[in-house]
Design a protein around this motif. Structure first.
Motif, PDB file in Angstrom:
ATOM      1  N   ASN A  17       0.808  -1.220   0.000  1.00 38.47           N
ATOM      2  CA  ASN A  17       0.000   0.000   0.000  1.00 38.47           C
ATOM      3  C   ASN A  17       0.844   1.274   0.000  1.00 38.47           C
ATOM      4  O   ASN A  17       0.299   2.381   0.074  1.00 38.47           O
ATOM      5  N   LYS A  18       2.147   1.119  -0.050  1.00 35.20           N
ATOM      6  CA  LYS A  18       3.026   2.277  -0.101  1.00 35.20           C
ATOM      7  C   LYS A  18       2.836   2.974  -1.447  1.00 35.20           C
ATOM      8  O   LYS A  18       2.908   2.335  -2.500  1.00 35.20           O
ATOM      9  N   ASP A  19       2.592   4.271  -1.427  1.00 38.23           N
ATOM     10  CA  ASP A  19       2.276   5.005  -2.654  1.00 38.23           C
ATOM     11  C   ASP A  19       3.563   5.540  -3.281  1.00 38.23           C
ATOM     12  O   ASP A  19       3.977   6.674  -3.043  1.00 38.23           O
ATOM     13  N   TYR A  20       4.194   4.696  -4.086  1.00 36.42           N
ATOM     14  CA  TYR A  20       5.455   5.069  -4.716  1.00 36.42           C
ATOM     15  C   TYR A  20       5.262   6.215  -5.706  1.00 36.42           C
ATOM     16  O   TYR A  20       6.164   7.036  -5.892  1.00 36.42           O
ATOM     17  N   GLY A  25       6.575  11.669  -6.955  1.00 35.58           N
ATOM     18  CA  GLY A  25       6.151  13.029  -7.258  1.00 35.58           C
ATOM     19  C   GLY A  25       6.783  14.042  -6.321  1.00 35.58           C
ATOM     20  O   GLY A  25       7.156  15.151  -6.736  1.00 35.58           O
ATOM     21  N   GLN A  26       6.917  13.665  -5.049  1.00 35.49           N
ATOM     22  CA  GLN A  26       7.608  14.536  -4.096  1.00 35.49           C
ATOM     23  C   GLN A  26       9.062  14.742  -4.499  1.00 35.49           C
ATOM     24  O   GLN A  26       9.578  15.870  -4.483  1.00 35.49           O
ATOM     25  N   ILE A  27       9.721  13.638  -4.850  1.00 38.63           N
ATOM     26  CA  ILE A  27      11.125  13.718  -5.259  1.00 38.63           C
ATOM     27  C   ILE A  27      11.264  14.603  -6.488  1.00 38.63           C
ATOM     28  O   ILE A  27      12.171  15.444  -6.568  1.00 38.63           O
ATOM     29  N   ASP A  28      10.378  14.426  -7.441  1.00 39.28           N
ATOM     30  CA  ASP A  28      10.395  15.243  -8.643  1.00 39.28           C
ATOM     31  C   ASP A  28      10.271  16.727  -8.306  1.00 39.28           C
ATOM     32  O   ASP A  28      11.040  17.556  -8.813  1.00 39.28           O
ATOM     33  N   SER A  29       9.335  17.058  -7.426  1.00 36.79           N
ATOM     34  CA  SER A  29       9.136  18.470  -7.077  1.00 36.79           C
ATOM     35  C   SER A  29      10.352  19.049  -6.360  1.00 36.79           C
ATOM     36  O   SER A  29      10.732  20.201  -6.597  1.00 36.79           O
ATOM     37  N   PHE A  44      20.532   5.227  -4.322  1.00 33.15           N
ATOM     38  CA  PHE A  44      21.275   4.432  -3.342  1.00 33.15           C
ATOM     39  C   PHE A  44      20.315   3.568  -2.539  1.00 33.15           C
ATOM     40  O   PHE A  44      19.422   4.083  -1.866  1.00 33.15           O
ATOM     41  N   GLU A  45      20.537   2.254  -2.568  1.00 34.44           N
ATOM     42  CA  GLU A  45      19.674   1.264  -1.912  1.00 34.44           C
ATOM     43  C   GLU A  45      18.262   1.381  -2.468  1.00 34.44           C
ATOM     44  O   GLU A  45      17.313   1.776  -1.783  1.00 34.44           O
ATOM     45  N   CYS A  46      18.134   0.979  -3.712  1.00 37.87           N
ATOM     46  CA  CYS A  46      16.897   1.160  -4.470  1.00 37.87           C
ATOM     47  C   CYS A  46      15.798   0.184  -4.099  1.00 37.87           C
ATOM     48  O   CYS A  46      14.655   0.324  -4.550  1.00 37.87           O
ATOM     49  N   GLY A  47      16.123  -0.844  -3.298  1.00 38.00           N
ATOM     50  CA  GLY A  47      15.105  -1.828  -2.936  1.00 38.00           C
ATOM     51  C   GLY A  47      14.592  -2.551  -4.173  1.00 38.00           C
ATOM     52  O   GLY A  47      15.361  -2.987  -5.026  1.00 38.00           O
ATOM     53  N   THR A  48      13.284  -2.636  -4.308  1.00 35.11           N
ATOM     54  CA  THR A  48      12.687  -3.357  -5.435  1.00 35.11           C
ATOM     55  C   THR A  48      12.447  -2.466  -6.645  1.00 35.11           C
ATOM     56  O   THR A  48      11.780  -2.882  -7.594  1.00 35.11           O
ATOM     57  N   GLY A  49      12.985  -1.247  -6.613  1.00 35.43           N
ATOM     58  CA  GLY A  49      12.979  -0.398  -7.799  1.00 35.43           C
ATOM     59  C   GLY A  49      11.695   0.341  -8.087  1.00 35.43           C
ATOM     60  O   GLY A  49      11.540   0.920  -9.171  1.00 35.43           O
ATOM     61  N   LYS A  50      10.767   0.365  -7.149  1.00 31.80           N
ATOM     62  CA  LYS A  50       9.460   0.977  -7.410  1.00 31.80           C
ATOM     63  C   LYS A  50       9.559   2.499  -7.607  1.00 31.80           C
ATOM     64  O   LYS A  50       8.866   3.063  -8.456  1.00 31.80           O
ATOM     65  N   HIS A  51      10.408   3.169  -6.814  1.00 33.18           N
ATOM     66  CA  HIS A  51      10.582   4.617  -7.017  1.00 33.18           C
ATOM     67  C   HIS A  51      11.181   4.901  -8.388  1.00 33.18           C
ATOM     68  O   HIS A  51      10.773   5.845  -9.075  1.00 33.18           O
ATOM     69  N   ASP A  52      12.158   4.090  -8.782  1.00 31.43           N
ATOM     70  CA  ASP A  52      12.828   4.294 -10.062  1.00 31.43           C
ATOM     71  C   ASP A  52      11.856   4.148 -11.226  1.00 31.43           C
ATOM     72  O   ASP A  52      11.908   4.916 -12.198  1.00 31.43           O
ATOM     73  N   LEU A  53      10.963   3.172 -11.142  1.00 34.06           N
ATOM     74  CA  LEU A  53       9.973   2.977 -12.191  1.00 34.06           C
ATOM     75  C   LEU A  53       9.101   4.211 -12.358  1.00 34.06           C
ATOM     76  O   LEU A  53       8.795   4.628 -13.483  1.00 34.06           O
TER      77      LEU A  53
END
Length: 251
Positions: A17-20, A25-29, A44-53
């Motif tokens: 339920n984590k809203d990547y 969007g926060q990171i982008d802003s 750094f420490e991307c985990g499962t890559g959901k933010h990157d996607l």
């Protein structure tokens, strides 16, 4: 983070339920506000890559590194499913060296709080600095004023799918001399068909930080601290802020 070796199998279940998208969007802003012409990002420490996607969908070029082979395997599978061109590599952020330069280094989900000692955090900062010309370094941490104002307590979380039910009990212990919260996770994995129960036990040692110490460490590793903001609302931090983004510029 070697502690995730077993836990990685259930990582997506607990954070389903984590809203990547919102977080990306926060990171982008923040990158748009504090950076200039940012395109190439390393996580750094991307985990499962959901933010990157999510960031790739916004037009960024992303790469990700993580110490956990399982996390990287999942990240690569996620990228393949989405048809996203993202390079994911197994690496230690404290020792990482690369001949490529980026416009920004990001590190999310409190990765820097896993760097428990001054030597650990400064090693990670030095790695980040080597990857930037005059770009932006953006990361989040457990924020000391909020952590000490609203002390950690025992928490229980349950999730389930068609096959399994998972129960996670988080028991924190405070270490005042090292500014650490030692969080013991006991996870019960219950097979719904057989009622068989498996258990996992993990200890996550999380450091909480204060702005003056991070400002000094960033300065010593070639950065200028620009700002820090509440992770929930991107407003000014206060004693209710449990987590904070820190934004620094390479100098």
């Amino acid at each position: 983070m070697a502690i995730f070796e077993d836990y990685a199998y259930y990582y997506n279940a607990f954070y389903q339920n984590k809203d990547y998208k919102v977080e990306a969007g926060q990171i982008d802003s923040l990158l748009q506000k504090y950076g200039k012409n940012i395109c190439k990002i390393i996580n750094f420490e991307c985990g499962t890559g959901k933010h990157d996607l999510e960031l790739v969908k916004m037009g960024y070029q992303c790469e990700g590194i993580d110490m956990s082979p399982l996390m990287i395997d999942i990240a690569r599978e996620n990228a393949e499913k989405e048809g996203a061109d993202i390079k994911f590599s197994i690496a230690d952020i404290q020792k990482f060296e690369y001949d490529k330069k980026f416009d920004a280094v990001i590190s999310l989900f409190h990765v820097m709080s896993y760097q428990n000692t001054n030597q650990d955090i400064m090693a990670a900062f030095k790695s980040a600095r080597k990857l930037l010309e005059r770009g932006v370094f953006l990361f989040d941490v457990w924020y000391g004023p909020g952590v000490l104002s609203d002390m950690p307590s025992v928490r229980v979380k349950e999730v389930e799918d068609n096959e399994r039910k998972l129960i996670r009990i988080a028991t924190p212990t405070m270490n005042d001399k090292r500014n650490l919260v030692n969080v013991c996770y006991d996870v019960l994995i219950i097979d719904k068909k057989t009622s068989e129960v498996q258990t996992l036990h993990e200890v996550h040692n999380m450091r909480y930080f204060f702005r003056p110490e991070l400002e000094l460490m960033l300065h010593e590793t070639g950065f200028e601290l620009i700002d820090n903001l509440d992770c929930n609302n991107l407003g000014e931090t206060d004693f209710h802020s449990w987590t904070s983004y820190f934004i620094a510029r390479a100098v």
